[in-house]
Structure formats: C-alpha cells, structure tokens
Motif scaffolding. Structure first.
Motif, short mmCIF file in Angstrom:
data_model
loop_
_atom_site.label_atom_id
_atom_site.label_comp_id
_atom_site.label_asym_id
_atom_site.label_seq_id
_atom_site.Cartn_x
_atom_site.Cartn_y
_atom_site.Cartn_z
N TYR A 253 0.30 3.68 -3.20
CA TYR A 253 -0.57 4.84 -2.94
C TYR A 253 0.09 5.96 -2.13
O TYR A 253 -0.48 7.04 -2.03
N ILE B 202 -9.93 1.37 -2.49
CA ILE B 202 -9.52 2.76 -2.41
C ILE B 202 -10.08 3.59 -3.56
O ILE B 202 -10.54 4.72 -3.36
N GLU C 183 0.82 -1.21 0.00
CA GLU C 183 0.00 0.00 0.00
C GLU C 183 0.86 1.26 0.00
O GLU C 183 0.55 2.24 -0.70
#
Length: 349
Positions: A42, A343, A38
C-alpha cells in the motif's frame, strides 16, 4: 548442570540474548513483518521487505556455516526433525496471516509494542498465548491431531538436505548458496544498498536466530538434561511464559520464556533510547474486538503451521525447512486478505 548453572536457566539465558536483539531490532530498526507487507502493498516501499530478506539470508548463511563448523547438528533442529502436515502448515499460515492483519501485529510485534507501554498489545500477547496452548496441548489438541495428523519425517525435512542427498554434495553448499542468493536479491536496489542502518538491523536479526541454534545445540551436547534444539518463535512460548508466571515453583524455565522476556526487555530499552516509551490503551471496543479475534486466529494458526511469522519466516527458513516457504507464502496471502478487508473492504476489488 553446566558450570554450576542448571540447564533450564542456561536455555532461558540463550533465549534472552537473542530475544534482546530482536526487541532492539523491532524498536530501533523498525523490523516488523506486518509493517513490511503493508509498506510493499500500500505504500510502494520495499525497504522493510528487503531488510527481512537480509535477515533471512543472513540467518541461512550463518546457520549452515555453523553446521559445517560442527556447532550445530542440523538434522536435530526442531524444524527439520518435527513431523508436519503440508495442509496444516498452509491452513495455519493463512489463518495466522489473516489474524495478524486483524490484530495489527504478529506475536513478536505485539511483544515489542508491549515493551513500549502498549497495553492493547499486551492483551494480544495474552490471548494469543492462551489460544495457542488450547490447541497445542489443551482441550482442542485432540481435534487438531484428528483433523491434521502429522507426517513422521524419515529424513531431515529441509531443501538443502534434500539436494545434498540427491547430489552427494555437502549440505552446506546449497544452504549457503541459497542464503547468499537471498541477500543478493535483497541488496539489488541502490537506495536500499545505501541504507546501512536497515541492513545492519537485518543482520542483527540473523545473529539472534543463529545464536539460538548454536546455544541450544551446545547445551544439548554439554548438559545432561534432555534439551530440544530450537530457536525463536512467538506462539506457544507466549502461553508457556504465562504458565511459568503462574506455576514457576513447578515449571522450569526454558528457551521460549527467555526469548519472550528478552524481546520485552529489548523493546523497553529501545524505547528508552528513542524516548518513545508511553502508556497506551484501547478506547474503541470495536477495535479491541477485532484485535482479540486476530489474536485467537494467530494463536491457532501458528500451532497448525508449527510456527509464526518469526518461527517459520525466520527460524525455519534458517535451516531451509520445507515448511518455511509454504507457511511464509500462506502468511503473506492471509495478511494481504486481511489488510484488503481493513483498508479497502471486500466490496471494492
């Protein structure tokens, strides 16, 4: 017995030691598979991914060094001797990675969070263990074997052993070279090179993995009971730990049970050191439903892939098993798909 201690107890102690290190690394070093993915996808941060690379590279170097020193008979290790199906490994890895994103943790991460008082993660651990056993040896085992028949290996299923067979060089040379290459790639960043804490915890994880190999190899060579040379993984051992809790009088301790207990203990100690222990529960039924679905997917996926993010991404990689890069890449892709769904949403690319 070895020194007056039964082999099952010895195997559990070996597992507990490595699990303790892993639990401490998770809580004090923020070592986490999903967190690393992650962060990279991101947040634009590769620090935890590099820490993972140090752990993998260090585990490879230590494992092949121990093999060259005669401490481990590498062809006897579980990941090099077990039959597998590349299709099952990829399918299982994709399913595991997607489930990991839905659950918000892998099995190892859920154990570490449960050690800090997170009851949601405890539910994930229980459901994942049950799902793994249902597919491994329960009612769905015949279906798994029918759909994904395993290939019986005729030689050690590893990259270094394959190179050694073709070139005639000692197996330690390509093994150690690969490990040093992984470490070099991970350290090829000035800011990360200054992060001694992350590097140190990555090496701590490497020690945890190789301690399993060395300890179990020693017990297999010294004791009289039949012992499989394994190291850390967190899918079937979760189910095995639940089974032992219910039937301890008729079930022996083993490495996996000790490993699970060690992670819980290490995470608990780490939380106490940081003052982070607190009871947490899920207040949103939709979140709990998503986590339960993820736990089932991880349990099934890990059995098909013959390992989870730790079992394949670290333990199998430490012996350079052919299945390790396949499973790890599939887990990464599955997790990326799941994170994108959560997300961003599939309606936006």
């Amino acid at each position: 017995m070895i020194g007056g201690i039964d082999e099952p107890v010895m195997t559990a102690l070996v597992g507990f030691f490595g699990g303790l290190l892993l639990g401490l690394a998770a809580r004090l070093g923020r070592f986490c598979t999903l967190g690393a993915i992650e962060d990279a996808l991101y947040r634009g941060s590769w620090a935890r991914a590099r820490m993972w690379g140090v752990a993998v590279g260090g585990a490879v170097v230590l494992t092949f060094t121990a093999g060259e020193a005669g401490l481990i008979d590498l062809p006897d290790t579980f990941n090099l001797a077990s039959p597998s199906s590349p299709v099952a490994v990829v399918a299982g890895g994709l399913l595991f990675g997607y489930g990991m994103a839905l659950a918000g943790n892998c099995g190892f991460g859920a154990l570490a969070r449960a050690g800090g008082g997170d009851m949601r993660s405890l539910v994930i651990v229980i459901v994942m263990g049950l799902a793994a056993y249902a597919v491994l040896s329960g009612p769905f085992a015949p279906l798994r074997v029918a759909v994904f028949p395993p290939n019986v290996p005729l030689q050690p299923q590893g990259l270094a052993h394959g190179i050694a067979a073709m070139t005639g060089m000692p197996v330690a040379i390509p093994g150690i070279a690969a490990g040093l290459g992984l470490i070099g790639l991970s350290l090829a960043d000035r800011s990360f090179l200054r992060d001694w804490r992350a590097i140190g915890w990555g090496l701590c994880v490497a020690v945890a993995i190789v301690s399993g190999w060395i300890g179990m190899a020693w017990i297999a060579d010294t004791g009289f009971a039949a012992v499989s040379v394994v190291s850390h993984s967190f899918a079937a051992p979760l189910g095995g730990s639940l089974l032992w809790l219910m039937t301890a009088s008729g079930t022996d301790l083993d490495f996996g049970i000790g490993s699970v207990a060690g992670v819980l203990a290490g995470a608990f100690v780490g939380c106490l050191i940081r003052g982070q222990f607190r009871w947490e529960a899920c207040e949103d039924p939709r979140e709990l439903r998503r986590q339960l679905m993820g736990a089932v997917a991880m349990g099934v996926g890990a059995v098909l892939a013959i390992g989870c993010s730790v079992g394949q991404g670290l333990t199998a990689f430490s012996v350079l098993a052919y299945s390790a890069p396949l499973a790890s890449a599939a887990i990464l892709v599955g997790a990326a798909i799941g994170l994108h769904q959560l997300i961003v949403g599939f309606g936006r690319i």
